[in-house]
Design an enzyme around this catalytic site. Structure first.
Site, PDB file in Angstrom:
ATOM      1  N   SER A  11       0.980  -1.183  -0.143  1.00  0.00           N
ATOM      2  CA  SER A  11      -0.090  -0.154   0.031  1.00  0.00           C
ATOM      3  C   SER A  11       0.813   1.285  -0.048  1.00  0.00           C
ATOM      4  CB  SER A  11      -0.963   0.212   1.187  1.00  0.00           C
ATOM      5  OG  SER A  11      -0.221   0.390   2.393  1.00  0.00           O
ATOM      6  N   ASP A  12       0.196   2.362  -0.602  1.00  0.00           N
ATOM      7  CA  ASP A  12       0.959   3.546  -0.303  1.00  0.00           C
ATOM      8  C   ASP A  12       0.837   4.216   1.094  1.00  0.00           C
ATOM      9  OD1 ASP A  12       2.625   5.921  -0.500  1.00  0.00           O
ATOM     10  OD2 ASP A  12       1.353   6.725  -2.198  1.00  0.00           O
ATOM     11  N   LEU A  13       1.407   4.830   1.714  1.00  0.00           N
ATOM     12  CA  LEU A  13       1.378   5.177   3.292  1.00  0.00           C
ATOM     13  C   LEU A  13       0.153   5.624   3.533  1.00  0.00           C
ATOM     14  CD1 LEU A  13       3.039   5.489   5.829  1.00  0.00           C
ATOM     15  CD2 LEU A  13       3.631   7.625   5.235  1.00  0.00           C
ATOM     16  N   GLY A  14      -0.653   4.713   4.522  1.00  0.00           N
ATOM     17  CA  GLY A  14      -1.970   5.260   5.081  1.00  0.00           C
ATOM     18  C   GLY A  14      -3.191   4.963   4.205  1.00  0.00           C
ATOM     19  N   SER A  15      -2.988   4.103   2.973  1.00  0.00           N
ATOM     20  CA  SER A  15      -3.975   3.888   1.769  1.00  0.00           C
ATOM     21  C   SER A  15      -4.864   2.979   2.306  1.00  0.00           C
ATOM     22  CB  SER A  15      -3.439   3.710   0.596  1.00  0.00           C
ATOM     23  OG  SER A  15      -2.829   2.267   0.448  1.00  0.00           O
TER      24      SER A  15
END
Length: 654
Positions: free
Chosen positions: A279-283
């Site tokens: 994932s991208d950060l926090g997605s």
């Protein structure tokens, strides 16, 4: 691997899918670097499998040249982390360490290359492959295993803040550059000790958000996805990429981090992808808070994992939420094992179970060595685009008696480097002013004046710049933008900068590009246009050098300035490279990878837009000011006594 998987508890499996923020996981004093209490706790209690940005230094991480790590210390830190993970966990599983590597490893003391938009301006995949192998080697000898990059988003929205990280508007050029980066990063063997896994970003269609807002929604049809946005990723996957990062946006209402069609049907079933997704950060948590497609963190974790998202960059998207999802029977053991096996396979491919450590002395010798610095200069040279050269003003003579160097980007190291760059000793960077001084005759007088800032309007001295121009035979004016972060800037939890007004009487930072800095217009900011017009009004011949991360409004200068160079963000050797072009030691060969619009009102403007052809507006032409592929050189070509021969061919047409 199956034997290892069979011996793992559910908690250990979930821990292997967590990639935590790494810069708090080490501690440093005058004598040594070691794992921190936070690092021990994460391994002991959460069984984490990976860290991200352990060696990153920038205002967001609050790591400076003093508090961050040089290459020797970086290798010692990663060794300490690995030693604890291997010796203090039940199954002795080493960590995966990921770092940002788009135009150099984002760590102190490494080689800084031009940003991706400049890399693609070279149109030279072989050169970019060489560059990527250097970036990989500098990262790996410090203990890194995964390099985040390349960014394969099509840049068809120049207001978007991250254009500088892309290879431009064309799917074919993006695919060629992406494949070159993957091949350079991964080499022929991940066990070489000099290669890293390449993580493709951002899957997919992230670069054309509505209104230019970073992370905004888009609405392409599936034909457009397959014709334009997916081919660069497919080319990079076919080149062997072993990691893919999901994008923040949704497509047709389905967030990319929860799209089974993207992550399983396309990526694995159609393309045969064998690596792991992240994932991208926090997605993952964004499925609850941003997209509102899940009611609870457990539901979000289940949506993502079941869709085919293997790894959580943040540590709070899966972790307890994924354990809860498993307990609630939202995630099966089969689905969990599938994700864990994909992550473990990469650890085996890297040889980490046999040798998780690096040699700190090797890091000292290899990182930013003279050959790497020379390569940075070559990439910068090839990235420069000659936009205009009226009456052959360029190249300049090195024997000029009086030369003015003017502008906010003429002598600013950080404005030259782009986003995702660590703090740099000034001695490591060559600015345009310094590059010019190194090229001209000792008898040449150079008159330098900053004139103004990029954005701030409270402290300008245009009169000084005008005086310098009047004394000179030629004025080189260095304008554009900046992605330089500072310690006054506020940051979101994802690391993107927050656009804020100046605080407490502090001047505005120069930052007008870089993640989070979306634009409503593309005009030169601050008093730059006023500065340029005042210098041109002196009658002294003017050369404009543009240092920036996105296309800007160049209409006035294209009409009134005889010579223009676009250097994008040219990296640490940018000053030398610009001077090489200005004085003819290098014949510019860069070509635009993205169209330069005349006005934001005509956006989008890219060369292979769908038909029917656009017609002009009432106020302006519908064509770009400079088209994709534009670029001049100092060479002259003549065609004469042309002959055309024809030959008849019988048979069916093919």
């Amino acid at each position: 691997m199956q034997d290892l998987l069979a011996r793992m508890t559910v908690e250990e499996k979930v821990g292997q899918l967590s990639t935590l923020l790494g810069w708090e996981m080490y501690q440093k004093d005058e004598r040594r670097v070691d794992i921190s209490a936070a690092g021990k706790k994460a391994i002991d209690e959460r069984h984490i499998g990976a860290l991200w940005a352990t060696l990153r230094a920038d205002p967001w991480t609050k790591k400076t040249l003093k508090t961050g790590l040089n290459p020797l210390q970086a290798a010692e830190a990663t060794n300490a982390l690995q030693k604890y993970a291997v010796e203090h966990t039940r199954l002795h599983i080493p960590l995966l360490l990921a770092e940002e590597c788009p135009h150099g490893h984002m760590a102190i003391g490494t080689t800084v290359f031009p940003t991706s938009i400049g890399q693609s301006s070279t149109w030279d995949p072989a050169l970019i492959r060489r560059m990527a192998s250097v970036i990989a080697s500098e990262a790996r000898v410090q203990g890194t295993h995964i390099g985040y990059g390349p960014v394969l988003d099509l840049a068809r929205e120049p207001r978007w803040s991250r254009v500088e990280e892309t290879y431009g508007e064309d799917p074919v050029l993006n695919g060629q550059m992406g494949a070159a980066m993957v091949q350079g990063f991964q080499g022929t063997s991940l066990k070489s000790g000099l290669n890293v896994v390449s993580t493709l970003k951002h899957f997919t269609a992230y670069g054309v958000p509505e209104g230019g807002h970073n992370g905004g929604s888009i609405s392409p049809g599936y034909r457009e996805l397959n014709q334009s946005f997916l081919p660069p990723f497919r080319a990079a996957v076919k080149a062997g990429a072993l990691s893919v990062m999901t994008a923040y946006n949704s497509i047709d209402g389905v967030p990319c981090s929860a799209s089974e069609w993207l992550l399983t049907d396309v990526l694995r079933k159609q393309w045969g992808f064998q690596g792991f997704t992240v994932s991208d950060l926090g997605s993952i948590s964004g499925l609850v808070g941003s997209h509102h497609v899940a009611a609870t963190p457990a539901e979000a974790a289940a949506l993502a994992l079941n869709a085919g998202l293997d790894n959580d960059l943040s540590g709070y998207g899966y972790d307890k939420a994924l354990l809860a999802a498993h307990q609630q029977k939202l995630v099966s053991m089969e689905a969990l094992d599938r994700a864990v096996s994909r992550v473990l396979r990469v650890k085996f491919d890297l040889g980490l179970f046999e040798n998780p450590y690096v040699d700190p002395k090797k890091a000292t010798k290899l990182v930013r060595n003279p050959a790497h610095v020379q390569l940075a200069r070559q990439v910068a040279q090839e990235s420069i685009v000659l936009l205009k050269n009226e009456k052959n003003l360029l190249p300049l003579a090195k024997t000029l008696q009086r030369l003015a160097v003017i502008g906010p980007n003429a002598d600013n190291i950080y404005n030259q480097l782009g986003d995702y760059t660590a703090p740099q000793p000034e001695s490591n960077i060559v600015t345009v002013l310094e590059g010019i001084r190194a090229q001209v005759s000792p008898a040449t007088q150079i008159f330098y004046a900053k004139g103004c800032a990029i954005r701030d309007t409270t402290d300008a001295n245009i009169a000084e710049a005008v005086a310098a121009a009047r004394r000179a035979q030629v004025a080189v004016v260095v304008l554009g933008g900046s992605s330089a972060r500072d310690f006054q800037t506020d940051y979101q939890s994802t690391g993107a900068a927050t656009v804020t007004a100046a605080k407490g009487g502090q001047p505005l930072s120069d930052m007008e590009s870089g993640e989070g800095y979306d634009r409503a217009t593309l005009d030169l900011l601050g008093k730059q246009q006023e500065l340029l017009q005042a210098v041109v009004a002196t009658g002294t011949p003017v050369v404009v050098v543009l240092i920036k991360g996105r296309p800007l409004n160049l209409n006035w200068m294209a009409a009134h300035v005889p010579a223009m160079l676009d250097a994008w963000y040219p990296g640490q050797e940018g000053g030398h490279a610009v001077a090489d072009v200005l004085f003819g030691d290098y014949n510019p060969a860069g070509r635009l990878p993205i169209s330069v619009p005349r006005h934001v009102g005509q956006l989008p403007v890219y060369y292979n837009a769908k038909r029917p052809a656009k017609h002009d507006y009432v106020e302006t032409s519908a064509k770009p000011l400079y088209s994709f592929g534009h670029g001049l050189s100092y060479s002259k070509f003549e065609y004469s006594t042309l002959r055309v021969s024809t030959a008849e061919h019988s048979g069916p047409c093919r």
